[in-house]
Write a protein that holds these residues in place. Structure first.
Motif, PDB file in Angstrom:
ATOM      1  N   CYS A   1       0.839  -1.192   0.000  1.00 45.60           N
ATOM      2  CA  CYS A   1       0.000   0.000   0.000  1.00 45.60           C
ATOM      3  C   CYS A   1       0.876   1.244   0.000  1.00 45.60           C
ATOM      4  CB  CYS A   1      -0.935   0.020   1.205  1.00 45.60           C
ATOM      5  SG  CYS A   1      -2.361  -1.078   1.051  1.00 45.60           S
ATOM      6  N   LEU A   2       0.585   2.153  -0.920  1.00 48.33           N
ATOM      7  CA  LEU A   2       1.269   3.440  -0.979  1.00 48.33           C
ATOM      8  C   LEU A   2       0.394   4.474  -0.293  1.00 48.33           C
ATOM      9  CD1 LEU A   2       2.423   3.471  -4.729  1.00 48.33           C
ATOM     10  CD2 LEU A   2       3.561   2.420  -2.770  1.00 48.33           C
ATOM     11  N   ILE A   3       0.933   5.130   0.732  1.00 51.50           N
ATOM     12  CA  ILE A   3       0.200   6.165   1.441  1.00 51.50           C
ATOM     13  C   ILE A   3       1.011   7.453   1.420  1.00 51.50           C
ATOM     14  CG2 ILE A   3      -0.929   4.456   2.929  1.00 51.50           C
ATOM     15  CD1 ILE A   3       0.887   5.429   5.220  1.00 51.50           C
ATOM     16  N   GLY A   4       0.345   8.558   1.737  1.00 50.73           N
ATOM     17  CA  GLY A   4       1.022   9.841   1.765  1.00 50.73           C
ATOM     18  C   GLY A   4       0.060  10.947   1.407  1.00 50.73           C
TER      19      GLY A   4
ATOM     20  N   ARG B   1       9.329  11.404  -2.930  1.00 48.46           N
ATOM     21  CA  ARG B   1      10.341  10.467  -2.427  1.00 48.46           C
ATOM     22  C   ARG B   1       9.707   9.483  -1.443  1.00 48.46           C
ATOM     23  NH1 ARG B   1      13.323  15.409  -2.558  1.00 48.46           N
ATOM     24  NH2 ARG B   1      15.217  15.232  -3.849  1.00 48.46           N
ATOM     25  N   ILE B   2      10.288   8.293  -1.348  1.00 47.65           N
ATOM     26  CA  ILE B   2       9.873   7.346  -0.311  1.00 47.65           C
ATOM     27  C   ILE B   2      10.550   7.748   0.988  1.00 47.65           C
ATOM     28  CG2 ILE B   2      10.016   4.955   0.487  1.00 47.65           C
ATOM     29  CD1 ILE B   2       9.677   4.051  -2.389  1.00 47.65           C
ATOM     30  N   ILE B   3       9.737   8.085   1.963  1.00 44.95           N
ATOM     31  CA  ILE B   3      10.251   8.541   3.253  1.00 44.95           C
ATOM     32  C   ILE B   3      10.435   7.377   4.215  1.00 44.95           C
ATOM     33  CG2 ILE B   3       9.822  10.080   5.211  1.00 44.95           C
ATOM     34  CD1 ILE B   3      10.320  11.501   2.531  1.00 44.95           C
ATOM     35  N   GLU B   4       9.498   6.425   4.134  1.00 43.49           N
ATOM     36  CA  GLU B   4       9.544   5.292   5.059  1.00 43.49           C
ATOM     37  C   GLU B   4       8.850   4.100   4.431  1.00 43.49           C
ATOM     38  OE1 GLU B   4       8.702   4.375   9.812  1.00 43.49           O
ATOM     39  OE2 GLU B   4       8.514   6.403   9.014  1.00 43.49           O
TER      40      GLU B   4
ATOM     41  N   ARG C   1       8.086  12.860   9.611  1.00 42.47           N
ATOM     42  CA  ARG C   1       7.082  13.244   8.608  1.00 42.47           C
ATOM     43  C   ARG C   1       5.976  12.201   8.544  1.00 42.47           C
ATOM     44  NH1 ARG C   1       3.481  14.941   6.870  1.00 42.47           N
ATOM     45  NH2 ARG C   1       3.009  15.847   4.821  1.00 42.47           N
ATOM     46  N   THR C   2       6.331  10.920   8.631  1.00 42.29           N
ATOM     47  CA  THR C   2       5.323   9.865   8.668  1.00 42.29           C
ATOM     48  C   THR C   2       4.470   9.997   9.916  1.00 42.29           C
ATOM     49  OG1 THR C   2       7.036   8.445   7.693  1.00 42.29           O
ATOM     50  CG2 THR C   2       4.978   7.399   8.314  1.00 42.29           C
ATOM     51  N   GLN C   3       5.094  10.272  11.034  1.00 48.06           N
ATOM     52  CA  GLN C   3       4.368  10.450  12.294  1.00 48.06           C
ATOM     53  C   GLN C   3       3.351  11.573  12.180  1.00 48.06           C
ATOM     54  OE1 GLN C   3       7.544  11.118  15.075  1.00 48.06           O
ATOM     55  NE2 GLN C   3       8.312   9.016  14.979  1.00 48.06           N
TER      56      GLN C   3
ATOM     57  N   LEU D   1       0.343  10.540   9.783  1.00 44.72           N
ATOM     58  CA  LEU D   1      -0.582   9.571  10.368  1.00 44.72           C
ATOM     59  C   LEU D   1      -1.368  10.189  11.521  1.00 44.72           C
ATOM     60  CD1 LEU D   1       1.673   6.402  10.243  1.00 44.72           C
ATOM     61  CD2 LEU D   1      -0.400   6.832   8.893  1.00 44.72           C
ATOM     62  N   ALA D   2      -0.744  11.066  12.279  1.00 43.80           N
ATOM     63  CA  ALA D   2      -1.458  11.760  13.353  1.00 43.80           C
ATOM     64  C   ALA D   2      -2.578  12.627  12.803  1.00 43.80           C
ATOM     65  CB  ALA D   2      -0.481  12.608  14.176  1.00 43.80           C
ATOM     66  N   ALA D   3      -2.355  13.210  11.635  1.00 44.36           N
ATOM     67  CA  ALA D   3      -3.358  14.089  11.033  1.00 44.36           C
ATOM     68  C   ALA D   3      -4.524  13.330  10.439  1.00 44.36           C
ATOM     69  CB  ALA D   3      -2.702  14.956   9.951  1.00 44.36           C
TER      70      ALA D   3
END
Length: 265
Positions: free
Chosen positions: A46-49, A238-241, A256-258, A261-263
C-alpha cells in the motif's frame, strides 16, 4: 532518459515489480525524485502519503500510462515502456505497450467503464479483443467473477444503472477478467460515498487473500494496516519510510510519517 547500463531483462531472482531511481516531471515540476521500489510475487503493498506526494504518478508509471523521465521500471522481468537498441532507449509502439499492459490490471478512481456496454460486455471486451480468447470461455469467467464481487444479478445492467460502489466492483472484475499477473489500485474508494466504501474494500481484501500481487494507493489507513504486507509512505516525490504495515502505521520512525498519520487518524 539516459540508457547507461540498461538491460531489458531484470537480474535473476528480482521481484515482480522493480523500480530503480524513477523520476517523472510534469513540465518543470518534478513529481517523482528518484524512487526505488520492489514488490514481490504475492505481496500487497500500500502506498500512502499526502495528496501530491507522487503515489498515483508512480502507479501510472508502472503501467506506462506516464512515461518515466529518469530511472527504469521492470514488471515480471521486462523493461516497462521501452526497448534498448545499442546504448539508447526507444519507446515501444502503442501496440506493443498495449500487449504488455495486458498482464497488468488497473482499477482507477472513477471506474472508467464503457457506458454503452452492459456489465457483462464490459468484462468480455478486452480478453476477446486484446488476448483473442474465445467469447464463450471469457463469458463463463466473467460470470464467475461477477459472482465473486456480488453482482451476478447485474450482468445485463448498464453502468448508469449502478451505484458507485457497484461500478467499482465491476471495474475490479473487469481487470481480473484479463487474468493479470499484477493488480494496481489507484485510490479505488476515493470517489465513493462513505457507506459504499466497505463493499469495495472487502472485494480487494478477498483478492489479497488469493495471493494476487497488488500495489494499492489508498487513504484508508485502517485498510492498509489490515491487508498490506508492506506500507510505503511517500512525500514530496520520495519514499520517506517503508516497512511492514503494522510497524509503519503504528510505530513510524520518521517524523514526517508520524505527522501525516497523526493528522489522518
Amino acid at each position: 532518459m539516459t540508457a547507461n547500463d540498461i538491460t531489458e531483462v531484470a537480474p535473476t531472482g528480482e521481484p515482480i515489480v522493480l523500480a530503480e531511481g524513477v523520476r517523472h516531471s510534469f513540465g518543470r515540476v518534478e513529481v517523482l525524485k528518484g524512487v526505488d521500489l520492489r514488490v514481490y510475487a504475492g505481496e500487497v503493498v500500500c502506498l500512502i502519503g499526502p495528496s501530491g506526494s507522487g503515489k498515483s504518478t508512480l502507479l501510472r508509471c508502472v503501467n506506462h500510462l506516464e512515461p518515466v523521465s529518469g530511472g527504469r521500471i521492470w514488471v515480471d522481468g521486462q523493461l516497462v515502456g521501452y526497448r534498448r537498441k545499442g546504448n539508447k532507449l526507444y519507446e515501444l509502439s502503442d501496440k506493443e505497450i498495449c500487449r504488455r499492459r495486458a498482464d497488468i490490471g488497473m482499477v482507477f478512481q472513477h471506474f472508467n467503464l464503457f457506458p454503452h456496454m452492459t456489465v457483462l460486455e464490459n468484462l468480455v471486451e478486452a480478453p476477446c479483443r486484446v488476448r483473442r480468447q474465445p467469447k464463450r470461455a471469457v463469458a463463463e469467467r466473467a460470470l464467475d467473477l461477477l459472482t465473486q464481487v456480488g453482482l451476478s444479478d447485474k450482468r445485463d445492467a448498464y453502468p448508469a444503472q449502478l451505484s458507485g460502489g457497484q461500478q467499482q466492483r465491476v471495474a475490479i472484475a473487469r481487470a481480473l477478467c484479463m487474468q493479470p499477473k499484477l493488480m494496481l489500485f489507484d485510490e479505488p474508494t476515493s470517489a465513493l460515498d462513505p457507506e459504499l466504501v466497505g463493499d469495495v474494500l472487502e472485494v480487494v481484501r478477498k483478492l489479497a487473500e488469493t495471493g494476487m500481487t497488488m500495489i494499492v494507493v489508498t487513504h484508508e489507513i485502517g485498510f492498509a494496516r489490515s491487508v498490506a504486507d508492506r506500507v510505503v509512505f511517500l512525500d514530496g516525490g520520495r519514499i520517506i519510510e517503508s516497512g511492514p504495515a503494522e510497524e509503519v502505521i503504528m510505530s513510524p520512525t520518521h517524523e514526517r510519517t508520524q505527522a501525516f498519520l497523526a493528522a489522518v487518524r
